[in-house]
Design an enzyme around this catalytic site. Structure first.
Site: not given
Ligand code: SF4
Ligand code: ADP
Length: 694
Positions: A180, A321, A34, A107
């Site tokens: 989902y 992330r 997202c 997706e």
């Molecule tokens: Fe997200 Fe990692 Fe950035 Fe924290 S450091 S906001 S967990 S991507």
């Protein structure tokens, strides 16, 4: 890409991998995540995804992409492929991704009972009539699908898949997890149908099987078909229904994207879940299929990444992330710039913001989400506007980021810090139990600054206004941070509580410094009063429990750390608090402290009661450390007479808040030095695409 500086150990990460009819140029795979952009901010989304492709990710996917108006997640701006105007929007993204030689994935998603359909007001389909499972707990149920509805749904999938082809995607997902609709069909607990789509595992897997087969028939001549599927953490249980059903369709798609069937684990904060935490489960799945497998694990270490490939756990390094914190990880590994990798700290501030319906942002990467609106590049900064000098005061996250970015731009920078160690609040907070990875915010910036001969760092140098003026820099950036209040003023109280000056009241800073007397901790009882509602209340409680101190955590909210719900920490925090034996008292505000007992009041009935304790730690709000700034403001004339050009206040000293906000403000101040006021404050709304499907 490639400068020949790559360590050959990492070569396996750069091998091309065939996925059905397409080939990924390498093994770096940005899984769908997202972004709070979707249909509403298509240019922002295209530029953000394009940046990842530029940084070397071989596959870059969308966020969840709705196939039909009856899967409408308003107010969250997911992607959508409802009609041709959506195709145009998503083509912006596929063009941006293809420009750098990466594959683009979409997706395809149908929410079912999780969607509220606030915009379209259509009933959501479900395997049965089940209560809405969104966080709103809407008084609304899904519509039990008839066999005709199933046929209709499959038609919607194929219409969306055709649009995905028109939008030039290379990988089309069948999204069968995260509770989902397709996932609900798999579950024996949720799917209680009596027809050919319910009952036995073979029946429950039927809808997914058919959607995969039909999607292959629609797009398989040109696109790979990927399936996102979740498995339990404990994969040794061969009786587990998800593992069994996986075995029934293991060879059907071109790629498996595997997640863990527990979102608080899959998306766990670094406080509770570490790098590569899914590998045992993923390896099991990999052993059950000949198709390529991708999975996430907050991979930031190239050694861990390559070990995943060499040991055959998976075929791709999946990342959400890590690719947000550093879109240039692949390129940096390729160029032998391992030290430059800006590692994710696992704080989930990214996730929190798209959970709020706002565009993505990141604690480590201040450019995230600003690629299009402000034109910020994730790995390049503009050259200095003039040969001028800058004094940055304070080396917390804001000051470090400002000094680092100003240095990279080529200014002569002096960074002065009052304390002997750098990092400000990040250094203090990273010592709390579970928070070690947060020190990466400091360490990455210190590492970058160490490479810049034009940045001089002076720790143990507390500056006052006179010393600042004496240094005669042309630009001054004040980043002096903030301190916690200890008088209880916060959200529930606007004024100090009675007894706030008692010597048994301790501020967070004093607790972190170890000022609280530690005579016989086994007899000591501390009250934490949390009107902050993020991580600090739970973190301090757990720290004190580590020291064997009894803790009662009191909050005016209905649950502890209510904002940490957005960062997926609330659940883990609560479990940790209960396991540690912290007594939790909710819906109570603090009114008085008499030195040995707190008077608290029910936020509803106003009925009071007392809780005896040795010490009280209020965690409610912060006060900006803006004395130096105010003094400098009063000496502006002298500053300008001495050749001074600009002064600004950044970070918590200006607006106490998230570390992410402090880093962002440091970056903005540094990147925009020399710009006109008008250039700094561009509204930057997506405007090119005027058609609107919500
Ligand atoms: Fe997200 Fe990692 Fe950035 Fe924290 S450091 S906001 S967990 S991507
Ligand atoms: P932010 O999150 O805005 O970066 P922090 O509170 O983490 O804020 O960091 C602020 C830093 O500024 C701290 O390390 C503090 O020691 C330092 N500081 C505060 N006042 C001065 C000063 N007068 N001179 C030098 N450093 C200062």
């Amino acid at each position: 890409m490639g400068t020949g500086d790559r360590d050959p150990r990492y070569d396996p990460l750069f091998e091309p991998v065939k996925i059905g009819p397409v080939t990924a140029p390498n093994r770096f795979y940005q899984v769908p995540h997202c972004a709070g952009m979707g249909y509403r901010r298509p240019q922002m989304m295209a530029a953000m995804r394009g940046m990842k492709a530029e940084g070397g990710w071989g596959v870059v996917c969308t966020e969840y992409c709705s196939i039909h108006p009856s899967s409408d997640d308003m107010p969250y701006p997911h992607a959508s492929l409802w009609d041709d105007s959506d195709v145009d929007k998503l083509r912006l993204m596929t063009d941006a991704v293809h420009e750098h030689g990466a594959l683009a994935g979409v997706e395809l998603w149908y929410g079912g009972r999780s969607t509220v359909n606030l915009y379209t007001r259509q009933p959501a389909f479900g395997p049965g009539s089940l209560p809405n499972s969104s966080k709103y707990h809407m008084p609304l149920q899904s519509r039990a699908m008839t066999l005709d509805d199933i046929k209709t749904l499959k038609g919607w999938y194929q219409a969306a898949a055709e649009r995905a082809l028109a939008a030039n995607f290379d990988i089309v997902y069948v999204y069968a997890n995260h509770e989902y609709l397709l996932h609900d069909f798999l579950s024996s607990k949720i799917n209680s149908r009596q027809d050919g789509y319910g009952g036995s595992a073979k029946n429950r897997v039927r809808l997914i099987r058919e959607v995969i087969e039909e999607t292959k028939a629609t797009v398989g001549h040109r696109c790979a078909v990927a399936v996102r599927y979740s498995i339990p953490r404990d994969v040794e249980n061969d009786e587990d229904e998800l593992i069994k059903m996986f075995g029934m369709i293991a060879e059907l798609p071109d790629l498996w994207d595997i997640t863990i069937n527990d979102y608080s684990w899959e998306m766990g904060s670094s406080r509770f879940v570490k790098e590569a935490s899914n590998q045992v489960a993923v390896a099991k799945i990999k052993s059950m299929t000949t198709k390529p497998v991708v999975s996430v694990g907050r991979f930031t270490s190239p050694d861990t990444m390559v070990s995943q490939i060499n040991s055959g756990v998976q075929d791709f390094i999946g990342a959400a992330r890590p690719s947000i914190a550093d879109p240039f990880i692949p390129q940096k590994i390729d160029q032998g710039r391992i030290d430059d990798i800006r590692e994710c700290i696992g704080c989930n501030v990214c996730y929190a913001h798209d959970s709020l319906g706002s565009p993505l942002r990141c604690t480590q990467n201040p450019t995230m989400g600003e690629e299009w609106r402000r034109g910020w590049h994730a790995d390049q900064v503009p050259e200095r506007h003039a040969d001028e000098t800058v004094l940055v005061i304070g080396a917390g996250p804001a000051g470090l980021e400002a000094a680092c970015t100003l240095g990279q731009r080529g200014y002569q920078v002096t960074l002065a810090e009052a304390q002997t160690s750098l990092g400000g609040r990040v250094t203090a907070e990273s010592r709390l139990p579970g928070f070690a990875e947060w020190a990466r915010v400091r360490d990455w910036r210190m590492g970058q600054i160490a490479k810049l001969p034009n940045v001089d760092v002076y720790p143990d140098n507390r500056l006052n206004a006179d010393s600042v003026l004496e240094l005669e820099h042309q630009h001054i950036v004040v980043a002096t941070g903030a301190r916690w209040r200890d008088d209880g003023v916060g959200r529930w109280r606007e004024t100090a509580f009675e007894g706030s000056h008692e010597p048994t009241v301790f501020s967070i800073e004093r607790v972190l410094k170890g000022d609280m007397p530690k005579n016989d901790t086994s007899k000591c009882h501390v009250i934490i009063y949390d009107d902050d509602h993020y991580y600090m209340g739970a973190a301090i409680a757990l720290k004190l429990r580590d020291e064997n101190i009894a803790v009662t955590l009191i909050t005016p909210e209905g649950r502890v750390g209510s904002w940490s719900y957005f960062t997926q920490e609330q659940y883990g925090s609560m479990i940790a608090l209960l396991e540690a034996g912290v007594k939790v008292v909710t819906n109570q505000g603090l009114t008085r402290w008499n030195g040995s007992a707190a008077t608290i009041q029910c936020v509803f009935s106003e009925v009071e009661c007392t809780v005896a304790a040795d010490y009280l730690i209020p965690i409610t709000a912060k006060l900006p450390n803006d004395d130096l700034w105010l003094e400098l403001q009063s000496k502006q004339d002298e500053f300008h007479e001495k050749g001074g050009l600009s002064m600004q206040l950044i970070g918590d000293g200006s607006t106490p808040g998230l570390i992410a906000a402090a880093v962002y403000s440091g970056h903005k101040a540094a990147r925009e030095l020399g710009l006109t006021a008008a250039d700094k404050d561009k509204a930057g709304r997506d405007t090119t695409i005027v058609s609107f499907t919500p």
